[in-house]
Motif scaffolding. Structure first.
Motif, PDB file in Angstrom:
ATOM      1  N   ILE A 259     -69.090  44.735 135.124  1.00  0.00           N
ATOM      2  CA  ILE A 259     -69.871  43.674 135.172  1.00  0.00           C
ATOM      3  C   ILE A 259     -69.286  42.406 135.327  1.00  0.00           C
ATOM      4  N   VAL A 260     -69.533  41.389 136.162  1.00  0.00           N
ATOM      5  CA  VAL A 260     -69.178  40.107 135.881  1.00  0.00           C
ATOM      6  C   VAL A 260     -70.615  39.087 135.486  1.00  0.00           C
ATOM      7  N   LEU A 261     -70.145  38.236 134.268  1.00  0.00           N
ATOM      8  CA  LEU A 261     -71.125  37.748 133.719  1.00  0.00           C
ATOM      9  C   LEU A 261     -71.756  36.499 134.854  1.00  0.00           C
ATOM     10  N   PRO A 262     -72.783  36.264 135.022  1.00  0.00           N
ATOM     11  CA  PRO A 262     -73.409  35.197 135.925  1.00  0.00           C
ATOM     12  C   PRO A 262     -72.909  34.178 135.097  1.00  0.00           C
ATOM     13  N   PRO A 263     -72.012  33.262 135.930  1.00  0.00           N
ATOM     14  CA  PRO A 263     -71.432  32.135 134.962  1.00  0.00           C
ATOM     15  C   PRO A 263     -72.524  30.958 134.531  1.00  0.00           C
ATOM     16  N   PRO A 264     -72.628  30.573 133.362  1.00  0.00           N
ATOM     17  CA  PRO A 264     -73.521  29.584 132.975  1.00  0.00           C
ATOM     18  C   PRO A 264     -72.823  28.279 133.129  1.00  0.00           C
TER      19      PRO A 264
ATOM     20  N   LEU B 289     -65.241  46.852 131.931  1.00  0.00           N
ATOM     21  CA  LEU B 289     -64.660  45.550 132.368  1.00  0.00           C
ATOM     22  C   LEU B 289     -66.093  44.566 132.273  1.00  0.00           C
ATOM     23  N   TRP B 290     -66.210  43.867 131.290  1.00  0.00           N
ATOM     24  CA  TRP B 290     -67.128  42.866 131.340  1.00  0.00           C
ATOM     25  C   TRP B 290     -66.728  41.439 131.493  1.00  0.00           C
TER      26      TRP B 290
ATOM     27  N   ASP C 178     -64.311  40.661 127.942  1.00  0.00           N
ATOM     28  CA  ASP C 178     -62.994  40.634 128.025  1.00  0.00           C
ATOM     29  C   ASP C 178     -62.702  39.115 128.053  1.00  0.00           C
ATOM     30  N   TRP C 179     -62.287  38.546 126.982  1.00  0.00           N
ATOM     31  CA  TRP C 179     -61.957  37.008 126.662  1.00  0.00           C
ATOM     32  C   TRP C 179     -60.729  36.940 127.442  1.00  0.00           C
TER      33      TRP C 179
END
Length: 904
Positions: free
Chosen positions: A52-57, A89-90, A151-152
């Motif tokens: 998943i890719v985080l919707p970028p804030p 992977l997030w 995953d920082w």
């Protein structure tokens, strides 16, 4: 019962504080997970991939409750998949948010009396980067507080070098394919920001304006003239026609002629167009192609001139009138006043409420304005995005959102991608001294003497590449090979068109690129994500949309500080259903906090009694209660899995909540107390069943409530000597699996019957005025016929009954119909009730019931009321009367019983 743990063993409950204080442990637990590398994805792993890719804030601000909602759901999905054995992977990151970020820094400069022009483009951009480096940590801190398992090491920013390279690459490919072009078109223009803005940055608000009807043409009624109405009088300076419907008999003779323009003095044509509604107003409309989207389309159809009569700041310019130099709103008043003096204002309607688009960032009404901009020709890529869903390559949850998707992508207009800003991805177009135009790719240099286009790209352009640019595209990478396409996109339905559509279009455009197809099935389209889960908007408990400007909303950190991250997350997850809005408020998070407390106390009880997960005894050696709880656990696990696979988070959490509270805590723990007291052998088996069920419950709840479940699971899976009996963390523990054991329906029926009997006895005791802790003598008749001999100890213990001794005389009894037979419970309450106190309580209740009966009877006897009241209101009052009648009868009977007892 204090403890049934083996003698001489350490009490493992001492490993936990007596109460759960999330603020004491959450930060340490989270940083421990990060340090252990649990959230770091191994692109070389043989495990199946889940990504998943985080919707970028936006880098400009803080996470609001909508972000917390989004993040909770994504974290829940990724934590579960990690426990199921996937390589997860997030991928986190932030958006540079062109307009918002530039506005913030410009405001800071303005406070010192400076403008960006005082510094020049390069120095100003350096200042924005400085601000970004100082401010971006706030969001990351909030994500850590919430428990985001991202995953920082792969944190991304839309203006990182790698992502900038991706932007330049796709721009050039689209340009070379003829899908990017420059043209003068109508855009949403912000006079304050002095840039085009996207549709998503326009918020429509109802405002009080005025509708002014104006007379064009002759003031002589016998000579040609038309009446038009407008709320924006100032735009008449750019009128190039008046339009009427071709079949409107009133204007048939005027079509094709011209009419005098009362301000400019020009003769403008009267054209016929089906766009005009002959039923609205006078049936004639003024056409200002450069300042209205509908007028622009009509102007194209009729080849009308399109003069722009406002400059970038919204002031009248180049109109050739005395109004040049005036602000648009000042000109609106002055023009109307002049026309009124000339007798051309036929009518005015004030106030006139109508919807007006406002810039979300700067707040002022946007101005539709003809402007030279860069555009993406979307027809082919939009069709590909639509076909990906039609062909089943991408699945939208819920399916009810599919028609909205098709309506949008099948009718999409070309996309304006240029912005008149300094902060953002500079458009890679260079202009030569002889008018040459060159598009420069990331590995190319512009010819000497060429000048780059000053505009930057719409923020949505770079965020549209997010699923693959963050993984190294356009270059090949282990991440692309392993984790692309991503598994699911989680976002709100409100940005289905603005962000999801753009990712789909770009994803389909690059679907044949070698960097993302290497090693992949060539028969399958390389879409950016397999699933799209669209959740609703988050609202307060009264159904109002969260709004900072209206003071409606809660900073998620406020709830986390007060109630803990687990309670906050569970509140959000429990209310999440595909496509439905979620209303939550403080009562909801308080209920979740109570649930966390219930789970915590249940675990401490289990530890005090030596519960330990392990190999279960043979089914034949288990009690009905043991088999029932194990079977129910298996059923709930299947329900939870099924719900999560359909993104029905609310259903899954609801099932876990009720199983944990209503069945495990309220029933099995109480039944376990009885079993602990029966024998050493029975106690030993109960400890294993209790520990095994609790272990599974904690693992099932972990994705939604990671902190408390980690603390409790570590305590549960540490033995009396302090040695670990399971893995090092619940984060990487295995997800519970199907037991493979058929459910024991007979045991389930016996427990169900015992629960019903106990519940009815408890209700009967309450009606008799007995306090919960008070034991009373009773005789239960029919237990054998009801097949409840094995449950008798549990029934008497949980119903607080004692055996009937010699001379037993029942003062009350009840009958309970069970599945196999009717059981009669006879109870001796003599000497256990304060008759005077009970009589006074019942008389008070009787008075209230009689008052309700009198009131409802009076309403139902009122013919005038019955004639006017809606049917549903009358039905409710009838129901209230029936309840009151039953209460009067019940309380009266109980008072009669007390009178008999007092007479003895």
């Amino acid at each position: 019962m204090t403890s049934a743990a083996p003698e001489n063993s350490r009490n493992r409950a001492d490993d936990l504080p007596k109460s759960w204080n999330p603020g004491d442990v959450e930060a340490e637990l989270y940083e421990g997970w990060v340090a252990a590398g649990y959230f770091h994805a191994d692109a070389g792993s043989d495990k199946p991939a889940y990504s998943i890719v985080l919707p970028p804030p936006n880098v400009t601000g803080n996470l609001h409750m909508g972000h917390a909602f989004d993040h909770t759901l994504m974290d829940l999905l990724t934590r579960r998949k990690r426990m199921q054995g996937y390589e997860v992977l997030w991928l986190p990151g932030m958006d540079h948010a062109g307009i918002a970020t530039q506005s913030v820094v410009e405001k800071q400069l303005a406070a010192d009396g400076k403008t960006k022009e005082d510094f020049g483009r390069e120095l100003f951009i350096d200042k924005v980067w400085d601000w970004k480096r100082e401010s971006s940590g706030a969001i990351q801190g909030q994500m850590r507080r919430l428990g985001d398992g991202v995953d920082w090491a792969r944190d991304r920013f839309t203006m990182d070098d790698g992502l900038s390279r991706a932007v330049q690459t796709i721009f050039k490919r689209l340009y070379d394919a003829g899908l990017i072009y420059r043209a003068e078109r109508l855009v949403n223009w912000s006079p304050v920001l002095q840039t085009a803005i996207s549709d998503v940055e326009v918020k429509y608000e109802d405002v009080e304006g005025e509708l002014v009807s104006l007379r064009y043409g002759s003031l002589n009624d016998d000579e040609p003239h038309v009446i038009v109405a407008t709320t924006r009088v100032e735009t008449m300076l750019g009128d190039t026609a008046v339009a009427v419907h071709p079949e409107d008999e009133r204007y048939r003779d005027l079509i094709g002629s011209t009419v005098y323009h009362p301000i400019t003095g020009r003769q403008i044509p009267i054209v016929a167009d089906d766009y005009v509604d002959p039923e609205f107003g006078s049936g004639a409309v003024k056409i200002t192609p450069a300042h209205d989207p509908n007028d622009f389309e009509l102007g194209l159809r009729h080849n009308l001139p399109m003069p722009t009569i406002m400059d970038k700041s919204g002031k009248i310019a180049d109109s050739g009138t005395e109004f040049d130099g005036m602000d648009r709103f000042e000109a609106r008043v002055k023009i109307r006043e002049r026309l009124a003096e000339e007798g051309r204002v036929v009518a005015e309607k004030r106030p006139y409420v109508h919807s007006v688009g406002h810039s979300e960032r700067s707040g002022e009404p946007i101005e539709p304005r003809l402007s030279m901009q860069w555009w993406v020709k979307v027809e082919s890529v939009a069709k590909a995005a639509g076909d990906a869903v039609r062909d089943g390559d991408v699945t939208i949850y819920p399916a009810s959102q599919e028609p909205r998707w098709f309506e949008w992508v099948d009718n999409m207009h070309d996309w304006c991608i240029s912005r008149q800003l300094w902060w953002g991805h500079r458009i890679p177009i260079w202009y030569g001294p002889e008018g040459d135009v060159v598009c420069v790719g990331p590995d190319e240099q512009a010819p000497e003497g060429y000048v780059q286009d000053p505009d930057v790209l719409d923020t949505w352009f770079s965020s549209g590449l997010w699923p693959f640019s963050t993984m190294g595209w356009p270059d090949s990478s282990p991440e692309l090979a392993k984790f692309y396409p991503t598994s699911v996109l989680v976002t709100g339905y409100d940005i289905l068109f603005f962000w999801v559509a753009r990712m789909m279009m770009f994803g389909m455009f690059v679907s044949e690129d070698a960097a993302i197809t290497t090693g992949k099935d060539p028969r399958r389209k390389q879409v950016p994500f397999d699933d799209v889960f669209l959740h609703g908007l988050i609202r307060d408990e009264f159904g109002r949309k969260y709004s900072k400007s209206k003071g409606i909303g809660v900073d998620p950190l406020v709830w986390i500080d007060e109630y803990g991250a687990d309670a906050t997350r569970f509140t959000l997850a429990r209310g999440a259903q595909p496509g439905s809005d979620l209303s939550v408020g403080e009562p909801h998070v308080q209920a979740s906090r109570n649930f966390v407390t219930k789970l915590y106390n249940a675990t401490r009880f289990a530890l005090m009694n030596g519960a330990v997960p392990g190999e279960l005894p043979a089914r034949a050696a288990l009690t009905d209660a043991d088999r029932w709880i194990l079977d129910r656990l298996n059923e709930v696990r299947a329900e939870v899995d099924s719900s999560f696979e359909r993104y029905e988070f609310g259903k899954a959490c609801e099932a876990l909540y009720h199983f944990t509270w209503d069945e495990f805590c309220s029933w099995y723990l109480e039944l376990a107390k009885v079993q602990f007291a029966e024998s050493a052998e029975r106690a030993a088996a109960t400890r294993v069943v209790l520990g095994t069920v609790l272990d599974a419950v904690l693992r099932l709840l972990h994705p939604a409530m990671p902190f408390v479940t980690e603390s409790l699971w570590l305590a549960l899976t540490t033995d009396e000597r302090g040695a670990r009996t399971a893995g090092e963390s619940i984060v990487i523990a295995a997800w519970p699996q199907d037991s493979g054991v058929p459910a024991d329906e007979v045991a389930a029926q016996r427990i169900s019957d015992a629960q019903r009997l106990i519940t009815e006895i408890r209700r009967f005791r309450s009606d008799q005025g007995l306090i919960d802790s008070q034991k009373v003598a009773a005789r239960i008749v029919g237990v054998g016929a009801a097949d409840l001999d094995g449950q008798l100890a549990a029934i008497t213990n949980l119903a607080r009954l004692t055996d009937a001794a010699d001379g037993f005389a029942a003062t009350a009894s009840l009958e309970v119909r069970l599945s196999a037979a009717t059981v009669t419970v006879e109870i001796d309450t003599s000497g256990t009730i304060d008759l005077d106190a009970e009589r006074r309580r019942l008389e008070k209740d009787l008075a209230a019931a009689q008052k309700e009966l009198t009131g409802t009877a009076a309403k139902l006897g009122n013919e005038a009321f019955l004639a006017k009241a809606p049917d549903e209101v009358v039905a409710k009052i009838r129901a209230r009367r029936e309840i009151a009648e039953a209460e009067v009868a019940r309380i009266g009977a109980r008072l009669d019983e007390i009178a008999k007892l007092a007479g003895k």
